[in-house]
Design a protein around this motif. Structure first.
Motif, PDB file in Angstrom:
ATOM      1  N   ASN A   1       0.854  -1.192  -0.039  1.00  0.00           N
ATOM      2  CA  ASN A   1      -0.072   0.065   0.040  1.00  0.00           C
ATOM      3  C   ASN A   1       0.870   1.190   0.009  1.00  0.00           C
ATOM      4  O   ASN A   1       0.594   2.360  -0.503  1.00  0.00           O
ATOM      5  CB  ASN A   1      -1.004   0.173   1.145  1.00  0.00           C
ATOM      6  N   ARG A   2       1.885   1.216   0.747  1.00  0.00           N
ATOM      7  CA  ARG A   2       2.872   2.295   0.939  1.00  0.00           C
ATOM      8  C   ARG A   2       3.481   2.544  -0.647  1.00  0.00           C
ATOM      9  O   ARG A   2       3.623   3.716  -0.916  1.00  0.00           O
ATOM     10  CB  ARG A   2       3.992   2.210   1.678  1.00  0.00           C
ATOM     11  N   SER A   3       3.781   1.620  -1.384  1.00  0.00           N
ATOM     12  CA  SER A   3       4.301   1.749  -2.638  1.00  0.00           C
ATOM     13  C   SER A   3       3.238   2.368  -3.393  1.00  0.00           C
ATOM     14  O   SER A   3       3.782   3.296  -4.474  1.00  0.00           O
ATOM     15  CB  SER A   3       4.892   0.597  -3.245  1.00  0.00           C
ATOM     16  N   LYS A   4       2.022   1.769  -3.388  1.00  0.00           N
ATOM     17  CA  LYS A   4       0.772   2.385  -4.303  1.00  0.00           C
ATOM     18  C   LYS A   4       0.642   3.873  -4.023  1.00  0.00           C
ATOM     19  O   LYS A   4       0.264   4.725  -4.785  1.00  0.00           O
ATOM     20  CB  LYS A   4      -0.321   1.573  -3.966  1.00  0.00           C
ATOM     21  N   THR A   5       0.731   4.212  -2.648  1.00  0.00           N
ATOM     22  CA  THR A   5       0.648   5.657  -2.058  1.00  0.00           C
ATOM     23  C   THR A   5       1.533   6.400  -2.808  1.00  0.00           C
ATOM     24  O   THR A   5       0.911   7.380  -3.280  1.00  0.00           O
ATOM     25  CB  THR A   5       0.503   5.614  -0.511  1.00  0.00           C
ATOM     26  N   ASP A   6       2.733   5.928  -2.647  1.00  0.00           N
ATOM     27  CA  ASP A   6       3.900   6.810  -3.457  1.00  0.00           C
ATOM     28  C   ASP A   6       3.580   6.751  -4.816  1.00  0.00           C
ATOM     29  O   ASP A   6       3.621   8.019  -5.517  1.00  0.00           O
ATOM     30  CB  ASP A   6       5.282   6.108  -3.347  1.00  0.00           C
ATOM     31  N   LEU A   7       3.038   5.771  -5.568  1.00  0.00           N
ATOM     32  CA  LEU A   7       2.808   5.828  -7.050  1.00  0.00           C
ATOM     33  C   LEU A   7       1.847   6.906  -7.385  1.00  0.00           C
ATOM     34  O   LEU A   7       1.744   7.563  -8.020  1.00  0.00           O
ATOM     35  CB  LEU A   7       2.506   4.595  -7.509  1.00  0.00           C
ATOM     36  N   LEU A   8       0.798   6.900  -6.461  1.00  0.00           N
ATOM     37  CA  LEU A   8      -0.434   7.723  -6.588  1.00  0.00           C
ATOM     38  C   LEU A   8       0.156   9.472  -6.219  1.00  0.00           C
ATOM     39  O   LEU A   8      -0.365  10.080  -7.006  1.00  0.00           O
ATOM     40  CB  LEU A   8      -1.359   7.384  -5.562  1.00  0.00           C
ATOM     41  N   SER A   9       0.891   9.374  -5.268  1.00  0.00           N
ATOM     42  CA  SER A   9       1.548  10.798  -5.043  1.00  0.00           C
ATOM     43  C   SER A   9       2.261  11.274  -6.224  1.00  0.00           C
ATOM     44  O   SER A   9       2.210  12.431  -6.562  1.00  0.00           O
ATOM     45  CB  SER A   9       2.357  10.565  -3.652  1.00  0.00           C
ATOM     46  N   ARG A  10       3.048  10.381  -6.720  1.00  0.00           N
ATOM     47  CA  ARG A  10       3.831  10.910  -7.907  1.00  0.00           C
ATOM     48  C   ARG A  10       2.807  11.222  -9.186  1.00  0.00           C
ATOM     49  O   ARG A  10       3.021  12.073  -9.926  1.00  0.00           O
ATOM     50  CB  ARG A  10       4.565   9.857  -8.610  1.00  0.00           C
ATOM     51  N   CYS A  11       1.805  10.249  -9.316  1.00  0.00           N
ATOM     52  CA  CYS A  11       0.596  10.588 -10.381  1.00  0.00           C
ATOM     53  C   CYS A  11       0.183  12.055 -10.242  1.00  0.00           C
ATOM     54  O   CYS A  11      -0.053  12.688 -10.967  1.00  0.00           O
ATOM     55  CB  CYS A  11      -0.195   9.591 -10.251  1.00  0.00           C
ATOM     56  N   ARG A  12      -0.198  12.284  -8.877  1.00  0.00           N
ATOM     57  CA  ARG A  12      -1.014  13.642  -8.645  1.00  0.00           C
ATOM     58  C   ARG A  12       0.067  14.740  -8.855  1.00  0.00           C
ATOM     59  O   ARG A  12      -0.394  15.655  -8.884  1.00  0.00           O
ATOM     60  CB  ARG A  12      -1.519  13.547  -7.216  1.00  0.00           C
ATOM     61  N   ASP A  13       1.255  14.536  -8.615  1.00  0.00           N
ATOM     62  CA  ASP A  13       2.188  15.701  -8.966  1.00  0.00           C
ATOM     63  C   ASP A  13       2.733  15.696 -10.312  1.00  0.00           C
ATOM     64  O   ASP A  13       3.354  16.609 -10.841  1.00  0.00           O
ATOM     65  CB  ASP A  13       3.775  15.131  -8.236  1.00  0.00           C
TER      66      ASP A  13
END
Lengths: 417, 191
Positions: free
Chosen positions: B10-22
């Motif tokens: 989940n942490r890696s997915k959260t990171d991925l989502l965070s990068r996506c939103r950036d």
């Protein structure tokens, strides 16, 4: 002794979603029970047919559509990119720029360059003016600070605010872009699209429509013959006021970030798409297409889910939400209950006419009817959505908040099923 | 250990989502490629093979993922994305039902397609008929079937997506299976 059947467990049995012991029991039962065996064959047929459904890749056009949408909103995304994207050099340059701008603002403000203001020191008396200040008078509109005012106090009151920050930041914080869809909508006295600043009105005539971009959270389409004002915009809240006419809002944001005031209630966005109409008398009708909207007034609230509508009436407050598929008779009875002198007779009529899709109305009525009438509303709602575990008749009749809330969750589940 | 794996994932997915939103296009493309099939497949089967609606729903789901919704990491990422997909399908479905009789929503519609006997010999067309009949079921029976047979999820996972008990999943699948059998009785020999 009555024989036990296992018809409800047959799917779980077929899908091996039960433990070995239970499977054994059911397998033995199936060998001896024709009735369950017939059902099991149907379940297996259904499962076999359902297994024909397949996973499919999305067509490439979907990705292209997403990219196009991202490109459309890219400038705004970039404007708010995180500091972590900056290189150290950029951070340094940015910090230097901020310091320089800050110092310049400070000096300009305090008259070191223009000599237009008097400086105060912590003793509360004017500081000795610099040589460039001798021939400059304070403008009539400016007032000197009373004796005893300290520099710190003055700075707190008058240091540059967000309104003094560079234009890019200022504009994002104080206006919404407006696009003309048809005709010539007016902002203030000016015709055409452009910017709707805080405090300004956007007006459309019978032939014009406009679209307001609401920060980064969505847009609002303004219908013909409407008058809308931008009340305020900040990170915590964006607020419009619809005085008359209609709007269609598509908002995707955390709850309560976007609010539209009308003369008879405030529509609080809970992440949704909806239409709001206000008539000449200030009455309004809300129609929710997706998500939820809360209508609020004087501490009272109606939560309107997708597929439901709600009236508000100026001077009489909030109506009760109802399904867009409610019968005209049901709607009429509800309006009589909400805004007429319907009383118990209207409650009785509503309860008798209620169908499965009127559960949202019934739940809201629980806390709006008299104690006597509440019993029949309870029975009507329980018929469609049984109270969940821990929610009792007595609890609901005495308006126990926790129990009402739990039942509401069940009603919501049933509504969206 | 299982919990640790979930947290890490989940942490890696959260990171991925965070990068996506950036705005990181590479991350967005990765997120899309990893999940497009499951989102599109649910939508396609939910709408009885209507590619246009499925495409629209898929696009909406990803735009929501990128711009609006916060993944809090308290459930599996896939559960979360399925939940968004299911909600988007229901929302979209409601939009088109707004001007129809509400009984349609709660009741059953006739299968969208009727096929000749010859056509039914072909597997693909049988699948299309199944798809049409599944799409005619009430959402409460349709969704567990899609999650089970399109996505291969367990009852527990389905319960997580639909936020109901395993018993509810079991009874809805039971009912759904029987409805399919009744409506597609003529295909009994094909299965």
């Amino acid at each position: 002794m009555k024989e036990r059947h296992y018809k409800q467990q047959l799917s779980a049995f077929a899908d091996q979603e039960m433990n070995k012991e239970d499977r054994q029991v059911i397998a033995e039962h199936l060998m001896n029970c024709d009735e369950c065996r017939r059902e099991y064959h149907d379940v297996r047929l259904g499962a076999g047919l359902a297994s024909r459904l397949e996973q499919v890749d999305a067509p490439e056009s979907v990705w292209r559509g997403i990219e196009a949408e991202l490109n459309r909103s890219a400038p705004r995304l970039e404007a708010f990119s995180k500091p972590s994207w900056f290189s150290l050099r950029q951070v340094g340059a940015f910090a230097t720029a901020v310091v320089v701008v800050g110092l310049l603002s400070f000096f300009v403000y305090n008259g070191l360059f223009t000599g237009s203001r008097t400086m105060y020191v912590s003793t509360g008396v004017p500081a000795n003016p610099g040589p460039h200040e001798h021939n400059v008078t304070i403008a009539p509109s400016q007032t000197t600070e009373p004796s005893g005012t300290t520099t710190a106090n003055r700075s707190d009151q008058q240091l540059p605010t967000s309104a003094d920050t560079p234009p890019a930041v200022q504009t994002d914080a104080t206006f919404f872009p407006v696009e003309t869809i048809t005709g010539t909508p007016k902002i203030g006295d000016a015709a055409g699209g452009g910017r709707l600043a805080v405090g300004e009105y956007l007006e459309t005539d019978a032939r014009s429509r406009a679209r307001i971009e609401v920060a980064e959270i969505g847009n609002v389409e303004i219908a013909p013959n409407s008058r809308v004002k931008l009340v305020g915009t900040s990170e915590k809240q964006h607020r419009l006021s619809l005085e008359r006419g209609g709007l269609h809002a598509k908002i995707a944001a955390p709850p309560r970030l976007f609010i539209v005031d009308t003369p008879s209630a405030a529509a609080v966005d809970l992440g949704c798409e909806y239409t709001l109409d206000v008539d000449q008398q200030g009455n309004s009708k809300l129609n929710v297409k997706s998500g939820f909207v809360a209508l609020e007034r004087d501490g009272r609230e109606s939560i309107v889910p997708a597929g439901a509508s709600c009236f508000t009436m100026k001077g009489k407050g909030l109506g009760t939400p109802f399904s867009t598929a409610a019968t005209p008779e049901f709607e009429r009875a509800l309006r009589n209950f909400d805004f007429g002198s319907g009383g118990s007779r209207a409650v009785n009529e509503i309860v008798n006419k209620a169908r499965a899709y009127d559960i949202i109305t019934l739940w809201h009525m629980l806390s709006r009817v008299s104690t006597n009438d509440r019993q029949q509303v309870y029975d009507a709602l329980a018929k469609f959505v049984p109270p969940p575990l821990g929610v009792t008749r007595d609890g609901i009749l005495s308006l126990n908040k926790d129990q009402l809330e739990r039942w509401r969750a069940s009603v919501e589940d049933a509504w969206f099923e | 250990m299982e919990r640790l794996v979930l947290v890490t994932e989940n942490r890696s997915k959260t990171d991925l989502l965070s990068r996506c939103r950036d705005g990181d296009r590479e991350a967005i493309r990765t997120l899309y490629m990893e999940n497009q099939k499951r989102v599109y497949s649910i939508a396609l089967n939910f709408f009885g093979g209507d590619q246009e609606r499925a495409s629209d729903v898929t696009q909406q789901v990803f735009l929501k993922l990128l711009k609006k919704v916060d993944f809090r990491g308290d459930s599996e990422f896939t559960t979360w994305i399925y939940r968004i997909t299911v909600n988007q399908c229901i929302d979209d479905s409601r939009k088109s039902k707004r001007y129809l009789n509400f009984e349609d929503w709660f009741g059953f519609a006739e299968p969208v397609t009727r096929m000749s006997l010859t056509d039914k010999l072909h597997s693909r067309e049988i699948s299309a008929e199944v798809q049409a009949v599944v799409a005619s079921l009430k959402p409460k029976y349709r969704l567990p079937i899609l999650l089970k047979y399109v996505e291969g999820m367990s009852y527990q996972e389905i319960a997580g997506v639909l936020r109901c008990s395993i018993g509810t999943v079991s009874s809805r699948l039971n009912r759904g299976h029987k409805l399919l059998a009744t409506k597609l009785e003529h295909l009994r020999n094909e299965v």
